[in-house]
Design a protein around this motif. Structure first.
Motif, PDB file in Angstrom:
ATOM      1  N   ALA A 102       0.492  -1.173   0.012  1.00 43.34           N
ATOM      2  CA  ALA A 102      -0.088   0.179   0.283  1.00 43.34           C
ATOM      3  C   ALA A 102       1.057   1.020   0.238  1.00 43.34           C
ATOM      4  O   ALA A 102       2.284   1.119   0.212  1.00 43.34           O
ATOM      5  N   LYS A 103       0.424   2.207  -0.694  1.00 41.44           N
ATOM      6  CA  LYS A 103       1.092   3.481  -0.562  1.00 41.44           C
ATOM      7  C   LYS A 103       1.463   4.261   0.520  1.00 41.44           C
ATOM      8  O   LYS A 103       0.291   3.782   1.883  1.00 41.44           O
ATOM      9  N   SER A 104       1.906   5.613   0.372  1.00 39.97           N
ATOM     10  CA  SER A 104       1.842   5.541   2.271  1.00 39.97           C
ATOM     11  C   SER A 104       0.880   6.606   1.856  1.00 39.97           C
ATOM     12  O   SER A 104       0.362   6.589   1.528  1.00 39.97           O
ATOM     13  N   THR A 105       0.555   6.207   4.165  1.00 35.58           N
ATOM     14  CA  THR A 105      -0.440   6.928   4.420  1.00 35.58           C
ATOM     15  C   THR A 105       0.056   8.088   5.140  1.00 35.58           C
ATOM     16  O   THR A 105      -1.031   8.671   5.623  1.00 35.58           O
ATOM     17  N   GLN A 106       1.056   9.164   4.602  1.00 33.44           N
ATOM     18  CA  GLN A 106       1.212   9.457   6.122  1.00 33.44           C
ATOM     19  C   GLN A 106       1.802  11.067   4.365  1.00 33.44           C
ATOM     20  O   GLN A 106       2.324  10.703   3.381  1.00 33.44           O
ATOM     21  N   ILE A 107       1.119  12.418   4.682  1.00 34.62           N
ATOM     22  CA  ILE A 107       0.855  13.374   3.882  1.00 34.62           C
ATOM     23  C   ILE A 107       2.975  14.061   4.863  1.00 34.62           C
ATOM     24  O   ILE A 107       2.784  14.456   5.531  1.00 34.62           O
ATOM     25  N   SER A 108       3.771  15.046   3.619  1.00 33.52           N
ATOM     26  CA  SER A 108       4.737  15.285   4.323  1.00 33.52           C
ATOM     27  C   SER A 108       4.393  16.697   3.599  1.00 33.52           C
ATOM     28  O   SER A 108       4.063  17.130   2.416  1.00 33.52           O
ATOM     29  N   GLU A 109       4.927  17.750   4.116  1.00 34.17           N
ATOM     30  CA  GLU A 109       4.379  19.266   3.860  1.00 34.17           C
ATOM     31  C   GLU A 109       5.173  19.459   2.544  1.00 34.17           C
ATOM     32  O   GLU A 109       4.684  20.400   1.701  1.00 34.17           O
ATOM     33  N   ASN A 110       6.369  18.767   2.454  1.00 36.52           N
ATOM     34  CA  ASN A 110       7.216  19.157   1.274  1.00 36.52           C
ATOM     35  C   ASN A 110       6.315  18.641   0.258  1.00 36.52           C
ATOM     36  O   ASN A 110       6.575  18.868  -0.832  1.00 36.52           O
ATOM     37  N   ASP A 111       5.254  17.843  -0.028  1.00 38.25           N
ATOM     38  CA  ASP A 111       5.154  17.152  -0.753  1.00 38.25           C
ATOM     39  C   ASP A 111       3.769  18.259  -1.759  1.00 38.25           C
ATOM     40  O   ASP A 111       2.915  17.779  -2.096  1.00 38.25           O
ATOM     41  N   ILE A 112       3.374  18.867  -0.394  1.00 36.00           N
ATOM     42  CA  ILE A 112       1.875  20.179  -0.566  1.00 36.00           C
ATOM     43  C   ILE A 112       2.269  21.269  -1.954  1.00 36.00           C
ATOM     44  O   ILE A 112       3.214  22.091  -1.342  1.00 36.00           O
ATOM     45  N   THR A 161      -5.706  22.589   3.677  1.00 37.36           N
ATOM     46  CA  THR A 161      -4.479  21.738   3.758  1.00 37.36           C
ATOM     47  C   THR A 161      -5.106  21.085   4.656  1.00 37.36           C
ATOM     48  O   THR A 161      -5.071  19.222   4.283  1.00 37.36           O
ATOM     49  N   GLU A 162      -6.474  21.336   5.304  1.00 38.49           N
ATOM     50  CA  GLU A 162      -7.095  20.184   6.149  1.00 38.49           C
ATOM     51  C   GLU A 162      -8.564  19.497   5.332  1.00 38.49           C
ATOM     52  O   GLU A 162      -8.116  18.247   5.592  1.00 38.49           O
ATOM     53  N   ARG A 163      -8.667  20.053   4.048  1.00 40.59           N
ATOM     54  CA  ARG A 163      -8.939  19.378   3.306  1.00 40.59           C
ATOM     55  C   ARG A 163      -8.255  18.313   2.254  1.00 40.59           C
ATOM     56  O   ARG A 163      -8.657  17.576   2.445  1.00 40.59           O
ATOM     57  N   LEU A 164      -7.321  18.611   2.199  1.00 42.42           N
ATOM     58  CA  LEU A 164      -6.244  17.836   1.397  1.00 42.42           C
ATOM     59  C   LEU A 164      -5.772  16.658   2.218  1.00 42.42           C
ATOM     60  O   LEU A 164      -5.869  15.356   2.053  1.00 42.42           O
ATOM     61  N   LEU A 165      -5.855  16.588   3.164  1.00 44.87           N
ATOM     62  CA  LEU A 165      -5.618  15.485   4.196  1.00 44.87           C
ATOM     63  C   LEU A 165      -6.828  14.177   4.902  1.00 44.87           C
ATOM     64  O   LEU A 165      -6.948  13.493   4.862  1.00 44.87           O
TER      65      LEU A 165
END
Length: 231
Positions: A102-112, A161-165
């Motif tokens: 499965a792909k990563s379940t976390q988002i890095s700020e650098n990727d936004i 940011t909240e909606r993207l998460l």
């Protein structure tokens, strides 16, 4: 390198679940011998004591392709049922499959990536002149959302940011459902032909491959004879 392996009895009876439990032990021991790090991600116990219907293992190593290839496929056990004393069947089969990680379940700020835009809709002159709306995009996946709720660009960035998460989590759940469906299909696709490994007996010994060295010597002699004759 990381790989995820599933050991499953499919729709097999309790005897197959017992085989899964035995194979899991051997698999983990052999992986340790090959210096492969293992993490048991999931284990579903069977209805009988000491049985496992399905186990999912994460493998980590720089080189493990040979090890994995020696296990992927159908595993056969030859032996008397542990649960039905007078059952005539002696051959039991389980399956070992590689499943997609499965792909990563976390988002890095650098990727936004954030992009300021002009808001649309009611709001008077302020809406038309100030770029207060924010589009937030998760670059690796392309998932994107827009917030134009507030006149404050800072507040819209926070909301975006909240909606993207939230949207990212929803997509992750879909991925997990897809992976689960793939695992279930694996359980249904166990084939009984051409097992990659065969074990036998209550002590679960690996069946040795018996070679006929006499025939091999004769074959080599014939080849040597024809080579000398042709020269």
């Amino acid at each position: 390198m990381e790989k995820i392996i599933q050991i499953t009895s499919g729709r097999g009876p309790a005897e197959c679940s017992w085989v899964v439990a035995q194979v899991l032990k051997v698999f983990l021991e052999e992986a340790a011998d090959h210096k492969i790090k293992t993490t048991l991600l999931q284990r579903e116990t069977g209805i009988e004591n000491g049985t496992v219907e399905t186990a999912t293992i994460l493998l980590e190593s720089n080189d493990m392709s040979g090890f994995i290839n020696s296990w992927i496929g159908t595993i056969q056990w030859i032996g008397q049922s542990q649960f039905r004393k007078f059952h005539k069947r002696k051959n039991w089969f389980i399956g070992i499959f590689e499943i997609d990680k499965a792909k990563s379940t976390q988002i890095s700020e650098n990727d936004i990536q954030y992009q300021a835009m002009r808001s649309s809709g009611a709001g008077g002159q302020h809406v038309n002149k100030v770029s207060s709306a924010i589009r937030a995009t998760h670059v690796p996946t392309g998932i994107s959302v827009v917030s134009m709720d507030s006149r404050s660009q800072h507040q819209n960035k926070k909301l975006a940011t909240e909606r993207l998460l939230q949207k990212f989590k929803e997509e992750t759940v879909k991925q997990f459902k897809t992976a689960f469906q793939a695992q279930w299909m694996n359980q249904l696709q166990i084939q009984r032909g051409n097992p990659v490994r065969v074990f036998q007996g209550s002590d679960f010994k690996k069946q040795k491959q018996i070679k006929n060295y006499k025939q091999e010597r004769q074959r080599l002699k014939r080849e040597d004879y024809f080579d000398r004759d042709s020269s």
